[in-house]
Design a protein around this motif. Structure first.
Motif, PDB file in Angstrom:
ATOM      1  N   VAL A  57       0.857  -1.184   0.000  1.00 36.76           N
ATOM      2  CA  VAL A  57       0.000   0.000   0.000  1.00 36.76           C
ATOM      3  C   VAL A  57       0.890   1.230   0.000  1.00 36.76           C
ATOM      4  CG1 VAL A  57      -1.803   1.280   1.216  1.00 36.76           C
ATOM      5  CG2 VAL A  57      -1.804  -1.231   1.263  1.00 36.76           C
ATOM      6  N   GLY A  58       0.664   2.100  -0.989  1.00 39.88           N
ATOM      7  CA  GLY A  58       1.439   3.326  -1.092  1.00 39.88           C
ATOM      8  C   GLY A  58       0.555   4.551  -0.998  1.00 39.88           C
ATOM      9  N   GLU A  59       1.065   5.576  -0.351  1.00 42.47           N
ATOM     10  CA  GLU A  59       0.377   6.861  -0.297  1.00 42.47           C
ATOM     11  C   GLU A  59       0.720   7.636  -1.560  1.00 42.47           C
ATOM     12  OE1 GLU A  59       0.338  11.007   2.292  1.00 42.47           O
ATOM     13  OE2 GLU A  59       1.932   9.533   2.629  1.00 42.47           O
ATOM     14  N   ILE A  60      -0.281   8.096  -2.261  1.00 37.72           N
ATOM     15  CA  ILE A  60      -0.062   8.903  -3.460  1.00 37.72           C
ATOM     16  C   ILE A  60       0.267  10.316  -2.989  1.00 37.72           C
ATOM     17  CG2 ILE A  60      -1.058   9.813  -5.593  1.00 37.72           C
ATOM     18  CD1 ILE A  60      -3.067   7.378  -5.390  1.00 37.72           C
ATOM     19  N   VAL A  61       1.499  10.753  -3.251  1.00 35.39           N
ATOM     20  CA  VAL A  61       1.898  12.092  -2.816  1.00 35.39           C
ATOM     21  C   VAL A  61       1.851  13.103  -3.959  1.00 35.39           C
ATOM     22  CG1 VAL A  61       3.251  11.259  -0.861  1.00 35.39           C
ATOM     23  CG2 VAL A  61       4.375  11.603  -3.060  1.00 35.39           C
ATOM     24  N   ASN A  62       1.792  12.598  -5.193  1.00 30.82           N
ATOM     25  CA  ASN A  62       1.673  13.488  -6.350  1.00 30.82           C
ATOM     26  C   ASN A  62       1.210  12.696  -7.557  1.00 30.82           C
ATOM     27  OD1 ASN A  62       2.072  16.084  -7.714  1.00 30.82           O
ATOM     28  ND2 ASN A  62       3.718  15.056  -8.812  1.00 30.82           N
ATOM     29  N   VAL A  63       0.454  13.337  -8.414  1.00 39.12           N
ATOM     30  CA  VAL A  63       0.119  12.797  -9.730  1.00 39.12           C
ATOM     31  C   VAL A  63       0.704  13.774 -10.731  1.00 39.12           C
ATOM     32  CG1 VAL A  63      -1.714  12.220 -11.363  1.00 39.12           C
ATOM     33  CG2 VAL A  63      -2.029  11.727  -8.929  1.00 39.12           C
ATOM     34  N   SER A  64       1.536  13.269 -11.632  1.00 43.73           N
ATOM     35  CA  SER A  64       2.115  14.140 -12.657  1.00 43.73           C
ATOM     36  C   SER A  64       1.638  13.679 -14.028  1.00 43.73           C
ATOM     37  CB  SER A  64       3.645  14.129 -12.589  1.00 43.73           C
ATOM     38  OG  SER A  64       4.158  12.830 -12.806  1.00 43.73           O
ATOM     39  N   ALA A  65       1.446  14.644 -14.923  1.00 44.26           N
ATOM     40  CA  ALA A  65       0.973  14.332 -16.272  1.00 44.26           C
ATOM     41  C   ALA A  65       1.589  15.303 -17.273  1.00 44.26           C
ATOM     42  CB  ALA A  65      -0.546  14.420 -16.336  1.00 44.26           C
ATOM     43  N   GLU A  66       1.928  14.772 -18.429  1.00 50.06           N
ATOM     44  CA  GLU A  66       2.417  15.597 -19.524  1.00 50.06           C
ATOM     45  C   GLU A  66       1.292  16.506 -20.006  1.00 50.06           C
ATOM     46  OE1 GLU A  66       5.421  15.920 -20.847  1.00 50.06           O
ATOM     47  OE2 GLU A  66       6.319  14.378 -19.568  1.00 50.06           O
ATOM     48  N   GLU A  67       1.625  17.722 -20.340  1.00 52.25           N
ATOM     49  CA  GLU A  67       0.614  18.669 -20.819  1.00 52.25           C
ATOM     50  C   GLU A  67      -0.093  18.176 -22.076  1.00 52.25           C
ATOM     51  OE1 GLU A  67       2.111  22.665 -21.095  1.00 52.25           O
ATOM     52  OE2 GLU A  67       2.656  22.696 -18.954  1.00 52.25           O
ATOM     53  N   ALA A  68       0.579  17.343 -22.863  1.00 49.85           N
ATOM     54  CA  ALA A  68      -0.004  16.846 -24.113  1.00 49.85           C
ATOM     55  C   ALA A  68      -1.260  16.010 -23.887  1.00 49.85           C
ATOM     56  CB  ALA A  68       1.029  16.021 -24.881  1.00 49.85           C
ATOM     57  N   ILE A  69      -1.459  15.474 -22.681  1.00 41.67           N
ATOM     58  CA  ILE A  69      -2.653  14.656 -22.429  1.00 41.67           C
ATOM     59  C   ILE A  69      -3.725  15.417 -21.645  1.00 41.67           C
ATOM     60  CG2 ILE A  69      -1.359  12.497 -22.563  1.00 41.67           C
ATOM     61  CD1 ILE A  69      -1.795  12.330 -19.430  1.00 41.67           C
ATOM     62  N   LEU A  70      -3.531  16.708 -21.469  1.00 46.99           N
ATOM     63  CA  LEU A  70      -4.523  17.507 -20.757  1.00 46.99           C
ATOM     64  C   LEU A  70      -5.565  18.046 -21.719  1.00 46.99           C
ATOM     65  CD1 LEU A  70      -2.220  19.540 -18.333  1.00 46.99           C
ATOM     66  CD2 LEU A  70      -3.268  17.289 -17.996  1.00 46.99           C
ATOM     67  N   GLY A  71      -6.799  18.108 -21.246  1.00 46.64           N
ATOM     68  CA  GLY A  71      -7.893  18.650 -22.041  1.00 46.64           C
ATOM     69  C   GLY A  71      -8.000  20.147 -21.846  1.00 46.64           C
ATOM     70  N   GLN A  72      -9.020  20.734 -22.439  1.00 44.86           N
ATOM     71  CA  GLN A  72      -9.245  22.172 -22.342  1.00 44.86           C
ATOM     72  C   GLN A  72      -9.505  22.620 -20.909  1.00 44.86           C
ATOM     73  OE1 GLN A  72     -12.389  22.904 -25.180  1.00 44.86           O
ATOM     74  NE2 GLN A  72     -10.909  23.270 -26.818  1.00 44.86           N
ATOM     75  N   ASP A  73      -9.976  21.692 -20.076  1.00 44.47           N
ATOM     76  CA  ASP A  73     -10.243  22.029 -18.673  1.00 44.47           C
ATOM     77  C   ASP A  73      -8.990  21.942 -17.799  1.00 44.47           C
ATOM     78  OD1 ASP A  73      -9.867  19.285 -18.582  1.00 44.47           O
ATOM     79  OD2 ASP A  73     -11.796  18.849 -17.650  1.00 44.47           O
ATOM     80  N   GLY A  74      -7.838  21.589 -18.408  1.00 47.55           N
ATOM     81  CA  GLY A  74      -6.589  21.487 -17.669  1.00 47.55           C
ATOM     82  C   GLY A  74      -6.422  20.176 -16.915  1.00 47.55           C
ATOM     83  N   LYS A  75      -7.359  19.258 -17.095  1.00 46.47           N
ATOM     84  CA  LYS A  75      -7.296  17.956 -16.433  1.00 46.47           C
ATOM     85  C   LYS A  75      -6.968  16.876 -17.460  1.00 46.47           C
ATOM     86  CE  LYS A  75     -10.582  19.311 -12.878  1.00 46.47           C
ATOM     87  NZ  LYS A  75     -11.902  19.074 -12.302  1.00 46.47           N
ATOM     88  N   ILE A  76      -6.641  15.683 -16.973  1.00 43.19           N
ATOM     89  CA  ILE A  76      -6.267  14.581 -17.852  1.00 43.19           C
ATOM     90  C   ILE A  76      -7.447  14.190 -18.730  1.00 43.19           C
ATOM     91  CG2 ILE A  76      -5.557  12.153 -17.889  1.00 43.19           C
ATOM     92  CD1 ILE A  76      -4.070  12.940 -15.179  1.00 43.19           C
ATOM     93  N   ASP A  77      -7.178  14.094 -20.023  1.00 38.33           N
ATOM     94  CA  ASP A  77      -8.178  13.681 -21.009  1.00 38.33           C
ATOM     95  C   ASP A  77      -7.905  12.208 -21.332  1.00 38.33           C
ATOM     96  OD1 ASP A  77      -9.577  13.063 -23.351  1.00 38.33           O
ATOM     97  OD2 ASP A  77      -9.252  15.047 -24.232  1.00 38.33           O
ATOM     98  N   PRO A  78      -8.784  11.293 -20.921  1.00 43.23           N
ATOM     99  CA  PRO A  78      -8.543   9.868 -21.175  1.00 43.23           C
ATOM    100  C   PRO A  78      -8.312   9.532 -22.646  1.00 43.23           C
ATOM    101  CG  PRO A  78     -10.431  10.150 -19.724  1.00 43.23           C
ATOM    102  CD  PRO A  78     -10.042  11.515 -20.216  1.00 43.23           C
ATOM    103  N   ALA A  79      -8.952  10.251 -23.542  1.00 37.35           N
ATOM    104  CA  ALA A  79      -8.756   9.992 -24.977  1.00 37.35           C
ATOM    105  C   ALA A  79      -7.322  10.301 -25.393  1.00 37.35           C
ATOM    106  CB  ALA A  79      -9.741  10.805 -25.803  1.00 37.35           C
TER     107      ALA A  79
END
Length: 185
Positions: free
Chosen positions: A131-153
């Protein structure tokens, strides 16, 4: 009519998680782990055998990252699942992965996989569940949608089909969570 298959590890979707760690000498390592997922609001649980090099690294470094396999890197993600880091110490490099040190935990972020959960080991249960504590989620800007969040597509994650032993790209949006069911009230 239903057909019975007996006790099987068949569940859909089954995430294809790529767990990355540093070894004792600082060499990055990664493995493909299908048995894992979110277990609390900021926790991830992994069911990894203790003989895996990745498991040993997690226990020694007390940190790891979890990325989702994506359609663009299926071969590399499959490779780190079929080759043991105990037998092939440079499998991370052979997979074509490059590492970037996480700013949050003592573990590598795989540059080629566009999203990572950066985790600190919280505990290993008596059954061996990590069991690990999630201390950060990082994402490349290329996968972000217009709302600034991760776009699954744009992320294009894949799921493992345990019945046919294949990888399947996740598909289209079919509903809105915490909303569509309201019309049945």
């Amino acid at each position: 009519m239903r057909k019975n298959f007996g006790a099987k590890t068949w569940l859909y979707p089954m995430p294809v998680l790529i767990v990355a760690t540093y070894g004792e000498d600082g060499t990055p390592d990664a493995m493909n782990a299908a048995w894992g997922g979110i277990c609390e609001e900021n926790r991830v649980a992994l069911c990894l055998a203790e003989e895996h090099k990745t498991t040993k690294n997690i226990l020694a470094r007390r940190a790891f990252t979890v990325s989702m396999a994506d359609a663009a890197h299926v071969a590399a993600c499959d490779y780190v699942g079929i080759v043991s880091g105990n037998a092939v110490p440079d499998k991370f490099k052979r997979a074509g992965f490059t590492a970037e040190r996480s700013a949050f935990v003592d573990a590598p972020v795989i540059r080629e996989l566009p999203m990572a959960l950066e985790c600190r080991l919280e505990k290993v249960t008596e059954d061996g569940l990590i069991v690990g504590e999630i201390v950060n989620v990082s994402a490349e800007e290329a996968i972000l949608g217009q709302d600034g969040k991760i776009d699954p597509a744009k992320l294009a994650p894949v799921t493992y089909d345990p019945v046919h032993h294949t990888y399947i790209a996740l598909g289209e949006k079919v509903g809105k969570a915490f909303s569509d069911g309201r019309k049945l009230r």
